[in-house]
Write an enzyme that holds these catalytic residues in place. Structure first.
Site, mmCIF file in Angstrom:
data_model
loop_
_atom_site.group_PDB
_atom_site.id
_atom_site.type_symbol
_atom_site.label_atom_id
_atom_site.label_comp_id
_atom_site.label_asym_id
_atom_site.label_seq_id
_atom_site.Cartn_x
_atom_site.Cartn_y
_atom_site.Cartn_z
ATOM 1 N N ASN B 252 0.814 -1.208 0.000
ATOM 2 C CA ASN B 252 0.000 0.000 0.000
ATOM 3 C C ASN B 252 0.855 1.270 0.000
ATOM 4 O OD1 ASN B 252 0.402 -0.916 2.995
ATOM 5 N ND2 ASN B 252 0.048 1.283 3.090
ATOM 6 N N ASP B 295 -5.831 0.381 1.889
ATOM 7 C CA ASP B 295 -4.777 -0.521 2.361
ATOM 8 C C ASP B 295 -4.809 -1.872 1.656
ATOM 9 O OD1 ASP B 295 -2.619 -1.435 3.822
ATOM 10 O OD2 ASP B 295 -3.781 -1.962 5.589
ATOM 11 N N ASP B 297 -2.758 -3.720 -0.263
ATOM 12 C CA ASP B 297 -1.449 -4.115 -0.774
ATOM 13 C C ASP B 297 -1.599 -5.146 -1.888
ATOM 14 O OD1 ASP B 297 -1.326 -3.650 2.236
ATOM 15 O OD2 ASP B 297 0.817 -3.691 1.810
ATOM 16 N N ARG B 322 -5.839 -8.491 -3.544
ATOM 17 C CA ARG B 322 -6.523 -8.117 -2.304
ATOM 18 C C ARG B 322 -7.742 -7.233 -2.575
ATOM 19 N NH1 ARG B 322 -2.804 -6.323 2.860
ATOM 20 N NH2 ARG B 322 -4.308 -5.071 4.016
ATOM 21 N N ASN B 381 -4.870 -12.333 0.511
ATOM 22 C CA ASN B 381 -3.833 -11.589 1.210
ATOM 23 C C ASN B 381 -2.499 -12.273 0.955
ATOM 24 O OD1 ASN B 381 -2.396 -10.074 3.406
ATOM 25 N ND2 ASN B 381 -4.450 -9.324 3.807
#
Lengths: 258, 525
Positions: B252, B295, B297, B322, B381
């Site tokens: 991020n 956020d 990433d 993600r 993730n």
């Protein structure tokens, strides 16, 4: 139980010393105003806009039981309370101080002080209200709902009144009513204690603990509604005032008589 | 006496060097697991067939190794020639005898008390090359250990931990180099990917994921916001010997949730970068989430497969992001070929012809909180997907959840968290997850296996037609890789934040996975 903890654990960190200060350096009127804004967004959903509780603890008290001083309060807001619904919050240091200042100011507000008579309220609780069917106070009462032994420490009068009149307003996910149907067609319901991919455990209406593999069930569903009935129209306004006054005075287990 | 001599002879024969050629031909040594993902292509596939869909119901725990740490245990063990190398939190290594589960040597690294990590003092695994084992540390070093003794051969400072840098990623060793990334996206670092000479520990090259003044992409950062642009590199990437490119995901932009202070697309945050393996030079890049404020990433494992897209054979890289979109890119050119949502998402209308998201209004974080799907932890993730060349399916543990996203003040102080907001669960919303099997080139779903909570653990597919994984409630499971049917289950304890792997010991197949604070090793009786 599940998803909630996961989100909290994602940014899990050990509590550390509060950087910089021993007491709150951000308490000006503009800090308080910013603190209220942040509080309304991040905290009010659980603690109520005036801080007198809900799912979250009653913050509108002169002294917070878990956060008596500024440093502890900062840590609680930053890191939450492990194994409870109280989450950790990522905020800038100053923002945490601003929220803390606002939380402390809640203690000075008299939030709808209880005007009823606690003695009469106790009688309603044990008699006409039938509250002990589902709730324990000390050693008496049922196990379907949460014990009310320390409810006055956890919730302010505003929240107590709301729960009695309009219980569906704010249902905690820890007290979900589950209805299960076996392959033989038999049904059973109770409070969900655990659920995972493969199994489900409940406490049934008689307090019995029951465990099932999902593959052995025909179906199962989780009630979104609270099992707690509304007392609106069933109890008079005066009786409800009395109930609230009684409950607000329940501050925890008392030792036995000697 | 005789048995002892036998074992000695066997182990002596097995202590050959780990060469680049062995790593390239990992498929020839299915009994070993020599890189984080099992091969350079990010497949996390074991060709072993001893444990299979017909007998997996007889699986038993063979042994358990427990760490002393209460931090999350995120490791993927390596197994090389009968020895298992396990990284333990915070940044320790233990070598275990695969026959017995007993320790052979340990490397313990003392940690300063003021480590800067957003999400625990964790480590995801080690790398091996020659007769060295490499580990990155949360105080931001790369350490080379003697694979026989655990003695330190060299250690090189990757960056300054007091400024918010840490290393949690398993390094990727190839040719004569060790490639390693940094974490610190919540501390306003300037991300980079490094390669160090495996013999000397000297820096061979560094690629900054946030371009400096005069470099292309620098103008995607307003003012001097690039200095704190973050874009960490904390998940192990892939390597293709034919293109000679390293494929690596980036994290991020910083601060996470306040985009006001870093207007622009913020290259190369939330991107995949393809770098020349010898020089570290950027060959191409693709940014999944320009100007990210959630956020998300792009630190997922890139999966390299060859496949047909719209009638044309191509070398592909698959990237289940993600941000809840599934991407298929040409890995030679970086060209966007296909993209679609593979989990609930409410932030984009879709992707345009170039793969850019078409953002919906009202999805940015706010002071009162904005509900958006996917959640801050995303639809996927860092944990690994798995690709089985046998079934031709790509398996992903998908998370179905949203978050309330909060906007906050972004006040940068070196070495302190720099988030600009926060998040929490959306009240009253159920979250869940599923293991889904995708046809890699099209993103079509072949089957799904639902799980109660959003998962946070990777998958392993095997030649025995199995997919191994674990639920968030620490139920280790095996599914039929063709149908998704559950065939085996074991209740471990604690939370699972790791990836499974498989190997041979004494000619028998085992499957290992870290769960709770222990490493469980399963085998047939």
């Amino acid at each position: 139980m599940h998803g909630l903890w996961l989100t909290v654990l994602l940014f899990q960190q050990q509590a550390v010393d509060v950087p910089g200060f021993d007491s709150n350096p951000f308490t000006s009127p503009s800090d308080l105003a910013q603190g209220e804004k942040l509080y309304l967004g991040r905290c009010a959903g659980c603690h109520g806009p005036r801080g007198d509780g809900g799912k979250g603890a009653n913050l509108a008290v002169p002294t917070l039981s878990r956060a008596a001083d500024d440093k502890t309060l900062w840590n609680i807001i930053r890191y939450g309370v492990p194994d409870t619904e109280m989450p950790s919050s990522l905020m800038a240091q100053r923002e945490i101080w601003q929220v803390a200042a606002f939380v402390k100011s809640l203690g000075a507000i008299q939030s709808g002080a209880a005007s009823g008579d606690p003695k009469r309220g106790e009688a309603v609780t044990r008699g006409k209200g039938g509250c002990l069917q589902c709730h324990a106070i000390g050693s008496d009462g049922g196990r379907m709902g949460p014990a009310l032994t320390d409810i006055g420490a956890r919730s302010g009068p505003g929240h107590l009144r709301a729960k009695i009149v309009e219980p569906q307003g704010d249902v905690p996910h820890t007290f979900r009513l589950a209805s299960l149907r076996g392959r033989d067609g038999k049904t059973v319901s109770g409070i969900r204690l655990n659920e995972d991919t493969f199994s489900i455990q409940i406490r049934d209406m008689t307090g019995g603990l029951r465990s099932y593999w999902k593959k052995d069930l025909a179906d199962w569903k989780m009630e979104k509604r609270s099992p707690m009935p509304s007392y609106k129209g069933k109890l008079s306004d005066g009786e409800i005032d009395d109930l609230v006054a009684y409950l607000a005075g329940l501050r925890g287990a008392k030792g036995g008589e000697r | 006496m005789r048995t002892a001599a036998c074992i000695l002879a066997a182990s002596a024969a097995l202590s050959a060097q780990v060469t680049h050629e062995r790593l390239l031909d990992a498929a020839r040594e299915p009994g070993n697991w020599m890189t984080y993902s099992g091969n350079f292509a990010g497949h996390r596939f074991s060709p072993l067939t001893q444990v299979n869909d017909a007998n997996v119901s007889r699986l038993k725990v063979a042994w358990v190794y427990t760490t002393n740490s209460l931090q999350k245990f995120e490791t993927t063990p390596l197994v090389i020639d009968g020895v298992m190398y396990v990284s333990e939190p915070p940044s320790n290594v233990v070598a275990l005898d695969t026959r017995t589960g007993r320790p052979l040597w340990r490397y313990r690294r003392p940690m300063p008390p003021d480590i800067r990590v957003c999400c625990g003092q964790v480590n995801r695994g080690v790398a091996a090359l020659g007769d060295s084992i490499f580990i990155g540390t949360v105080d931001s070093y790369l350490v080379a250990l003697d694979a026989k003794t655990g003695a330190v051969r060299w250690e090189t400072k990757v960056n300054e931990y007091k400024s918010g840098y840490s290393v949690t990623v398993a390094p990727l060793a190839l040719k004569d180099k060790v490639v390693i990334g940094v974490a610190g996206g919540e501390y306003g670092i300037r991300g980079h990917l490094d390669a160090y000479d495996a013999k000397s520990g000297k820096l061979a090259w560094r690629f900054y994921t946030v371009p400096g003044p005069g470099e292309p992409g620098h103008d995607t950062w307003a003012g001097d916001s690039w200095k704190r642009g973050s874009a960490g590199t904390w998940v192990t990437g892939a390597y293709d010997p034919e293109t000679d490119l390293i494929y690596w995901g980036t994290g991020n932009p910083g601060p996470d949730w306040n985009g006001e202070v870093r207007k622009g697309d913020n290259l190369y945050s939330d991107s995949i970068v393809a770098l020349d393996a010898n020089s570290g030079q950027l060959k191409w890049h693709f940014q999944f989430t320009p100007h990210d404020v959630h956020d998300w990433d792009a630190t997922e494992v890139p999966v390299l497969v060859d496949g047909e897209v719209r009638g044309q054979k191509r070398k592909l890289v698959i990237f289940p992001n993600r941000n809840a979109f599934y991407y298929v890119l040409d890995r030679v050119s970086g060209q966007f070929l296909l993209g679609k949502a593979y989990a609930k998402q409410t932030w984009a209308k879709g992707l345009d012809d170039n793969g850019k998201p078409i953002r919906l209004p009202g999805t940015f974080p706010s002071i009162q909180g904005t509900a958006v799907w996917p959640s801050v932890a995303g639809a996927n993730n860092w944990y690994s997907p798995s690709y089985s060349p046998k079934t031709g399916l790509l398996y992903i543990n998908v998370r179905e959840a949203g978050s309330l996203y909060f906007f906050g003040e972004a006040d940068f102080k070196l070495g302190e968290q720099y988030n600009g907001g926060g998040f929490r669960a959306i009240p009253g919303e159920e979250e869940w997850g599923a293991v889904r099997a995708f046809r890699p080139a099209t993103g079509e779903v072949a089957w799904e296996h639902k799980v109660f909570s959003p998962p946070y653990a990777g998958l392993l597919s095997t030649g025995g037609n199995l997919v191994f994984g674990a639920t968030s409630e620490a139920q280790f499971f095996a599914l039929n890789a063709t149908t998704g049917k559950e065939l085996y289950r074991f209740q471990a304890g604690g939370m699972v934040r790791s990836n499974p792997m498989s190997y041979l010991s004494g000619g028998k197949q085992y499957v290992a996975m870290a769960m709770g604070n222990s490493l469980y090793v399963f085998g047939l009786e």
